[in-house]
Design an enzyme around this catalytic site. Structure first.
Site, PDB file in Angstrom:
ATOM      1  N   SER A 104       5.150   0.653   9.195  1.00 32.18           N
ATOM      2  CA  SER A 104       4.493   1.768   8.514  1.00 32.18           C
ATOM      3  C   SER A 104       5.611   2.673   8.035  1.00 32.18           C
ATOM      4  CB  SER A 104       3.621   2.554   9.510  1.00 32.18           C
ATOM      5  OG  SER A 104       3.225   3.789   8.945  1.00 32.18           O
ATOM      6  N   TYR A 154       1.503   7.282  17.402  1.00 29.63           N
ATOM      7  CA  TYR A 154       1.659   6.342  16.280  1.00 29.63           C
ATOM      8  C   TYR A 154       3.085   6.400  15.732  1.00 29.63           C
ATOM      9  CZ  TYR A 154       0.472   3.764  12.001  1.00 29.63           C
ATOM     10  OH  TYR A 154       0.418   2.827  10.983  1.00 29.63           O
TER      11      TYR A 154
HETATM   12  N1  LIG Z   1      -3.880   1.548   6.483  1.00 26.30           N
HETATM   13  C1  LIG Z   1      -2.744   2.229   6.379  1.00 26.30           C
HETATM   14  O1  LIG Z   1      -2.700   3.278   5.727  1.00 26.30           O
HETATM   15  C2  LIG Z   1      -1.484   1.697   7.043  1.00 26.30           C
HETATM   16  C3  LIG Z   1      -0.248   2.229   6.625  1.00 26.30           C
HETATM   17  C4  LIG Z   1       0.914   1.762   7.209  1.00 26.30           C
HETATM   18  C5  LIG Z   1       0.864   0.775   8.165  1.00 26.30           C
HETATM   19  N2  LIG Z   1      -0.336   0.267   8.564  1.00 26.30           N
HETATM   20  C6  LIG Z   1      -0.331  -0.772   9.598  1.00 26.30           C
HETATM   21  O2  LIG Z   1      -0.927  -1.939   9.091  1.00 26.30           O
HETATM   22  C7  LIG Z   1      -1.436  -2.724  10.176  1.00 26.30           C
HETATM   23  C8  LIG Z   1      -2.849  -3.145   9.844  1.00 26.30           C
HETATM   24  O3  LIG Z   1      -3.662  -2.000   9.770  1.00 26.30           O
HETATM   25  P1  LIG Z   1      -4.878  -1.822   8.757  1.00 26.30           P
HETATM   26  O4  LIG Z   1      -4.651  -0.606   7.981  1.00 26.30           O
HETATM   27  O5  LIG Z   1      -5.159  -3.098   8.047  1.00 26.30           O
HETATM   28  O6  LIG Z   1      -6.024  -1.458   9.811  1.00 26.30           O
HETATM   29  P2  LIG Z   1      -7.431  -2.087  10.146  1.00 26.30           P
HETATM   30  O7  LIG Z   1      -7.996  -1.196  11.166  1.00 26.30           O
HETATM   31  O8  LIG Z   1      -8.198  -2.372   8.894  1.00 26.30           O
HETATM   32  O9  LIG Z   1      -7.041  -3.504  10.776  1.00 26.30           O
HETATM   33  C9  LIG Z   1      -6.423  -3.632  12.018  1.00 26.30           C
HETATM   34  C10 LIG Z   1      -6.998  -4.864  12.665  1.00 26.30           C
HETATM   35  O10 LIG Z   1      -6.265  -5.107  13.868  1.00 26.30           O
HETATM   36  C11 LIG Z   1      -7.191  -5.503  14.870  1.00 26.30           C
HETATM   37  N3  LIG Z   1      -6.604  -5.244  16.182  1.00 26.30           N
HETATM   38  C12 LIG Z   1      -6.407  -4.061  16.798  1.00 26.30           C
HETATM   39  N4  LIG Z   1      -5.821  -4.247  17.988  1.00 26.30           N
HETATM   40  C13 LIG Z   1      -5.649  -5.590  18.130  1.00 26.30           C
HETATM   41  C14 LIG Z   1      -5.100  -6.409  19.134  1.00 26.30           C
HETATM   42  N5  LIG Z   1      -4.625  -5.884  20.264  1.00 26.30           N
HETATM   43  N6  LIG Z   1      -5.095  -7.743  18.948  1.00 26.30           N
HETATM   44  C15 LIG Z   1      -5.596  -8.301  17.818  1.00 26.30           C
HETATM   45  N7  LIG Z   1      -6.128  -7.572  16.822  1.00 26.30           N
HETATM   46  C16 LIG Z   1      -6.145  -6.237  16.975  1.00 26.30           C
HETATM   47  C17 LIG Z   1      -8.451  -4.701  14.585  1.00 26.30           C
HETATM   48  O11 LIG Z   1      -9.603  -5.310  15.163  1.00 26.30           O
HETATM   49  C18 LIG Z   1      -8.475  -4.699  13.060  1.00 26.30           C
HETATM   50  O12 LIG Z   1      -9.234  -5.772  12.519  1.00 26.30           O
HETATM   51  C19 LIG Z   1      -1.310  -1.849  11.416  1.00 26.30           C
HETATM   52  O13 LIG Z   1      -0.186  -2.246  12.171  1.00 26.30           O
HETATM   53  C20 LIG Z   1      -1.111  -0.461  10.843  1.00 26.30           C
HETATM   54  O14 LIG Z   1      -0.439   0.397  11.724  1.00 26.30           O
HETATM   55  C21 LIG Z   1      -1.515   0.703   8.018  1.00 26.30           C
END
Ligand SMILES: NC(=O)c1ccc[n+]([C@@H]2O[C@H](COP(=O)([O-])OP(=O)(O)OC[C@H]3O[C@@H](n4cnc5c(N)ncnc54)[C@H](O)[C@@H]3O)[C@@H](O)[C@H]2O)c1
Length: 256
Positions: free
Chosen positions: A132, A145
């Site tokens: 991130s 976070y």
């Molecule tokens: N959305 C944003 O703005 C953003 C920005 C930067 C980084 N990220 C990172 O991207 C990654 C994906 O996030 P996203 O935005 O797609 O969120 P999201 O909530 O849409 O998806 C995350 C998924 O991870 C699953 N999950 C959570 N804990 C888990 C575990 N212990 N084992 C297996 N699955 C698990 C959840 O069920 C969910 O389906 C994360 O690491 C997040 O920190 C997101």
């Protein structure tokens, strides 16, 4: 098509939705065989069905053995993507900090522990970490976070510098806002900082594939993050002052 991933055995954790699902779709479209992991079994199976992949539901910390079997013995690419949004201050509960460490950092360490011996023997392997921009900068209102994403970035960097001469490639993806459930859950701080420049999950997959083609460690789907990262390193007080301005804006908007 990217030659490096054709017919590769790929694992994407947290791929039941959001960025993980977009990565899984793109790897499948590039001809890879994809294991779709998520804690939510129904969502993992839905994405696997859609892309002709294999669902391996469960905790991202313990997916490698089953995924390896499902892929016929080898994992070529591992995407440590599952993450938890964990907001809060120094006063966040211990359980919130513990979950953030477990999913955002230790799941990556545990996967690498299982993958690296095989990759060293074969002289190849690719570890993709969805970090991130909060891992390079910081996120207002979200101490667990920000801290754990810094940890995830540090671990990816450490893997890359330790094993790059032995055929192991590492990519750290550091986006700002991406339109997923996590962005929705980030509330007023996300609305202020992330939503105005938010991109789609498929844009993150595009950025990763460009980075794979160019053999780059740091993947910045929002290119402006490079400037913020530089400002943080070279002028920390000016950068902190700017971030504090955002903090105060957020406090005013939410009457904290
Ligand atoms: N959305 C944003 O703005 C953003 C920005 C930067 C980084 N990220 C990172 O991207 C990654 C994906 O996030 P996203 O935005 O797609 O969120 P999201 O909530 O849409 O998806 C995350 C998924 O991870 C699953 N999950 C959570 N804990 C888990 C575990 N212990 N084992 C297996 N699955 C698990 C959840 O069920 C969910 O389906 C994360 O690491 C997040 O920190 C997101």
């Amino acid at each position: 098509m990217v030659e490096a991933v054709q017919d590769a055995g790929v694992v994407v954790t947290g791929a039941g939705g959001g960025i993980g699902a977009a990565l899984a779709r793109r790897f499948a479209a590039e001809g890879a065989r994809v294991v779709v992991n998520d804690l939510d079994a129904d969502r993992a199976e839905a994405v696997a069905d859609e892309i002709g992949g294999i669902a391996v539901p469960g905790d991202a910390s313990a997916v490698v053995t089953e995924a390896r079997e499902a892929l016929g013995g080898t994992v070529d690419v591992y995407c440590a993507n599952a993450g938890v949004g964990s907001g809060g201050t120094e006063a966040a509960e211990e359980a919130v900090w513990a979950l953030a460490w477990d999913v955002n950092v230790m799941a990556h360490v545990r996967a690498a522990h299982e993958l690296i011996p095989d990759w060293l023997e074969r002289g190849s392997g690719r570890f993709v970490s969805t970090v991130s921009a909060a891992g390079l900068l910081t996120m207002i209102g979200a101490a667990p976070y920000s801290v754990t994403k810094h940890g995830a970035y540090a671990f990816a960097e450490w893997l890359s510098l330790t094993y790059r001469h032995r055929g192991i490639k590492v990519h750290a993806i550091c986006p700002q806002g991406v339109r997923t459930d996590m962005l929705t859950a980030s509330g007023s701080a996300g609305d202020l900082v992330l939503r105005p420049t938010a991109i789609e999950p498929r844009d993150v997959a595009d950025a990763l594939f460009k980075g794979i083609e160019e053999d780059r460690f740091l993947i910045l789907p929002h290119p402006e993050v490079a400037e913020y990262y530089q400002a943080r390193a070279t002028e920390p007080d000016r950068w902190l002052h700017g971030m504090n301005r955002l903090q105060r804006q957020w406090e005013e908007a939410t009457a904290r």
